[in-house]
Design a protein around this motif. Structure first.
Motif, short mmCIF file in Angstrom:
data_model
loop_
_atom_site.label_atom_id
_atom_site.label_comp_id
_atom_site.label_asym_id
_atom_site.label_seq_id
_atom_site.Cartn_x
_atom_site.Cartn_y
_atom_site.Cartn_z
N LYS A 334 0.83 -1.21 0.00
CA LYS A 334 0.00 0.00 0.00
C LYS A 334 0.87 1.26 0.00
O LYS A 334 0.60 2.22 -0.73
N GLN A 335 1.93 1.24 0.82
CA GLN A 335 2.82 2.39 0.89
C GLN A 335 3.60 2.62 -0.41
O GLN A 335 4.04 3.72 -0.69
N LEU A 336 3.77 1.53 -1.20
CA LEU A 336 4.53 1.62 -2.44
C LEU A 336 3.64 1.77 -3.68
O LEU A 336 4.07 1.51 -4.80
N ALA A 337 2.41 2.22 -3.46
CA ALA A 337 1.48 2.37 -4.59
C ALA A 337 2.05 3.32 -5.65
O ALA A 337 1.90 3.09 -6.85
N GLY A 338 2.73 4.37 -5.21
CA GLY A 338 3.32 5.31 -6.17
C GLY A 338 4.44 4.68 -6.97
O GLY A 338 4.56 4.91 -8.18
N ALA A 339 5.26 3.86 -6.31
CA ALA A 339 6.36 3.18 -7.01
C ALA A 339 5.80 2.19 -8.03
O ALA A 339 6.31 2.06 -9.14
N ARG A 340 4.72 1.50 -7.66
CA ARG A 340 4.11 0.52 -8.58
C ARG A 340 3.56 1.22 -9.82
O ARG A 340 3.56 0.65 -10.92
N ALA A 341 3.14 2.46 -9.66
CA ALA A 341 2.53 3.18 -10.78
C ALA A 341 3.57 3.77 -11.73
O ALA A 341 3.20 4.26 -12.80
N HIS A 342 4.86 3.72 -11.37
CA HIS A 342 5.87 4.23 -12.31
C HIS A 342 5.96 3.27 -13.50
O HIS A 342 5.97 2.05 -13.32
#
Length: 436
Positions: A334-342
């Motif tokens: 959940k905290q890495l949602a931004g990284a997953r979206a790269h």
């Protein structure tokens, strides 16, 4: 690799696999930069054909590297080989103070800096028999998969780029890193002492998966001390032995959620005492604690130290806490949602699919929010960073390690295509609309 330290362990991979819903490979909800038309570009077609044609030589180099000594901290032989290979390709490599071999393939300007890191070290002492045994498509040798395959993949990628006159706007920095197995020390050092790159690609980890997270890894040594005594004078006296036994027993009674969202703890070493007939003056055990959740990781670390201190007090012995390393956690899924979206992540997933590498894998296994590779220090620094695997291998950190030779070819194509996709910038293809 730390890798398995590093790498997802086989057990962790199995755990994630078992927990993953068998999702069909539907259109992704994440943005990508992958364009299948890239495979039709003349220079890329030429590169793919060249990788296939030269794969027998790549395989021989892989074997040669595997048979070289490369214990963590003693990677000089492998480093010298990689440096010479970079030089032969017209680059001007440097070796930094920790032993990383770094070579910059200059771009024309205006594009992203892409770093490719493959760690050169293995966990095995340099006197370990390293002769590679081949049986069909299988290579048997300590360190063959973790991570020697990726070093050969990286060199093949560079040679192919040069042979096909591949042009990039941004610089591509090739790095053979050191001491990955001792806590990602080479990668951490390079990232700490050099300008921040735009993208970090690490060929290492599980074949077919794209790891975009960072498993936090804390290594701590708990040393119990006492005055010691002859056996005949030992009755009733404090002894570090009882404290160690009690502390380990209590630590293994701690309750916390399991990976991938929780944590795992392992006591990997117990050392102390010199002779049969004396109470030891010093005894220690080590704790390997891992979690992707930084809050849980720190909380458990404090709990383990508190419990151990309570035991030392109860058994009237001294305690010395020695921190070996603290590799920080990248965050939960959940905290890495931004990284997953790269786009870097989904692009790697899409190329895996295009090459047939991840065929048949559940969707939840294709991109995972964890990892224990040289990508970790990049993830923690919020640099778009992924680990992509170097070959299909098993038995990492064991003398029985083996790898499937043919799998290094698609892994190398993946590395090439990923780099080629981002060489001129990050182009974004919007995510597909998912129809319920």
């Amino acid at each position: 690799s730390f890798s398995r330290m590093r790498h997802f362990t086989t057990a962790l991979t199995a755990l994630v696999f078992a927990a993953a819903p068998l999702a069909a490979q539907q259109p992704s909800q994440y943005p990508t930069s992958w364009d299948p038309k890239l495979l039709e570009r003349p220079d890329v077609k030429s590169a793919m054909a060249m990788l296939e044609k030269n794969f027998p030589q790549q395989l021989e180099e892989w074997v040669r590297l595997t048979e070289m000594p490369g214990k963590s901290g003693q990677e000089q032989a492998r480093g010298a080989y990689v440096k010479a290979a970079f030089e032969k390709e017209g680059l001007k490599p440097t070796v930094d103070s920790i032993g990383n071999v770094v070579a910059v393939r200059k771009g024309t300007g205006g594009g992203p800096t892409i770093v490719i890191m493959a760690h050169m070290d293995v966990v095995f002492p340099n006197d370990t028999p390293r002769k590679v045994r081949r049986s069909g498509d299988t290579l048997f040798a300590p360190g063959v998969g973790d991570n020697t395959a990726s070093v050969a993949n990286m060199l093949a990628t560079l040679r192919t780029m040069n042979a096909t006159r591949f042009a990039s706007k941004g610089d591509i920095i090739f790095i053979g890193t050191t001491q990955e197995e001792l806590g990602l020390k080479g990668a951490e050092y390079w990232l700490r002492t050099n300008p921040r790159p735009d993208l970090l690609i690490v060929p290492d980890g599980a074949f077919g998966s794209v790891a975009y997270g960072a498993l936090g890894i804390y290594w701590t040594k708990y040393v119990f001390t006492g005055p010691g005594a002859h056996t005949l004078a030992s009755r009733g006296r404090p002894t570090p032995v009882r404290a160690v036994a009690a502390a380990i027993d209590r630590l293994y009674q701690l309750q916390f959620p399991a990976l991938p969202d929780g944590a795992v703890m392992n006591i990997g070493q117990i050392h102390g005492g010199n002779i049969f007939n004396a109470v030891p003056q010093e005894l220690y055990f080590t704790v390997d604690l891992r979690s992707s959740d930084p809050v849980l990781l720190d909380s458990l670390d404090r709990t383990i130290t508190r419990v151990t201190q309570e035991v030392a007090t109860e058994y009237k012995v001294g305690l010395r806490v020695e921190i070996e390393q603290k590799n920080q956690a990248g965050g939960t899924e959940k905290q890495l949602a931004g990284a997953r979206a790269h786009p870097l992540v989904q692009t790697a997933v899409d190329i895996n699919r295009a090459l047939g590498i991840s065929t048949g894998m559940p969707g939840a296994m294709e991109a995972v929010a964890t990892g224990a590779t040289d990508a970790n220090p990049g993830v923690v620094r919020k640099i778009p960073s992924i680990a992509i695997g170097g070959s299909k291998a098993n038995g990492a950190h064991q003398l029985t390690e083996y790898a499937l030779a043919s799998t290094a070819l698609p892994s190398t194509k993946l590395l090439y295509l990923l780099t080629a996709t981002f060489a001129d910038g990050v182009k974004v293809v919007p995510p597909a609309k998912i129809v319920p």
